[in-house]
Design an enzyme around this catalytic site. Structure first.
Site, PDB file in Angstrom:
ATOM      1  N   ILE A  84       0.871  -1.172   0.000  1.00  0.00           N
ATOM      2  CA  ILE A  84       0.000   0.000   0.000  1.00  0.00           C
ATOM      3  C   ILE A  84       0.911   1.227   0.000  1.00  0.00           C
ATOM      4  CG2 ILE A  84      -1.795   1.261   1.230  1.00  0.00           C
ATOM      5  CD1 ILE A  84      -2.515  -1.502   2.532  1.00  0.00           C
TER       6      ILE A  84
ATOM      7  N   GLU B 269       4.229  -7.867   3.014  1.00  0.00           N
ATOM      8  CA  GLU B 269       4.541  -8.687   4.183  1.00  0.00           C
ATOM      9  C   GLU B 269       4.143  -7.974   5.474  1.00  0.00           C
ATOM     10  OE1 GLU B 269       7.756  -9.466   1.031  1.00  0.00           O
ATOM     11  OE2 GLU B 269       6.597  -7.758   1.754  1.00  0.00           O
TER      12      GLU B 269
END
Length: 130
Positions: A42, A54
């Site tokens: 993001i 992750e």
């Protein structure tokens, strides 16, 4: 299980928010509670203040109450194999044992599997600090 992780990572990658880099990444974690937690990268305009796939997956895992990572799969749309970045290697290591599996995927599935200690052989050890 690695096939399920791959599919969850691929589905997460489709939900990424990468308007600046145009570099979609997805990750999926199999946690100690037996559930799969997925995340996508993001981005925000002030690079590098976004967060990696992750990191998003770890956040979902922690918020659900799981404590440890058993396996993780990572996929990127524009790379054949996309290992976690240095920061994510440390983040993963903090929630995983040395033998936890890290699956690197391409569009068709898992292509390479490493143990956490192979991915980050000299990471910071949490017992040394806290």
């Amino acid at each position: 299980m690695s096939q399920q992780l791959f599919e969850a990572a691929r589905a997460a990658m489709a939900k990424c928010h990468a308007p600046y880099s145009k570099f979609p990444v997805g990750a999926a974690i199999l946690a100690d509670d037996g559930n799969i937690y997925a995340g996508a990268n993001i981005e925000v305009l002030s690079f590098p203040e976004g967060w990696c796939a992750e990191t998003t997956a770890i956040g979902h895992m922690v918020m659900a109450g799981a404590k440890r990572i058993r396996e993780v799969a990572v996929i990127a749309e524009k790379l054949e194999l996309c290992p976690p970045c240095g920061g994510c290697r440390q983040r993963l290591a903090e929630f995983a044992d040395a033998g936890a599996l890290v699956h690197l995927c391409d569009a068709n599935g898992v292509r390479k599997t490493l143990r956490m200690d192979e991915l980050l052989p000299h990471g910071f050890k949490t017992e040394a600090i806290g």
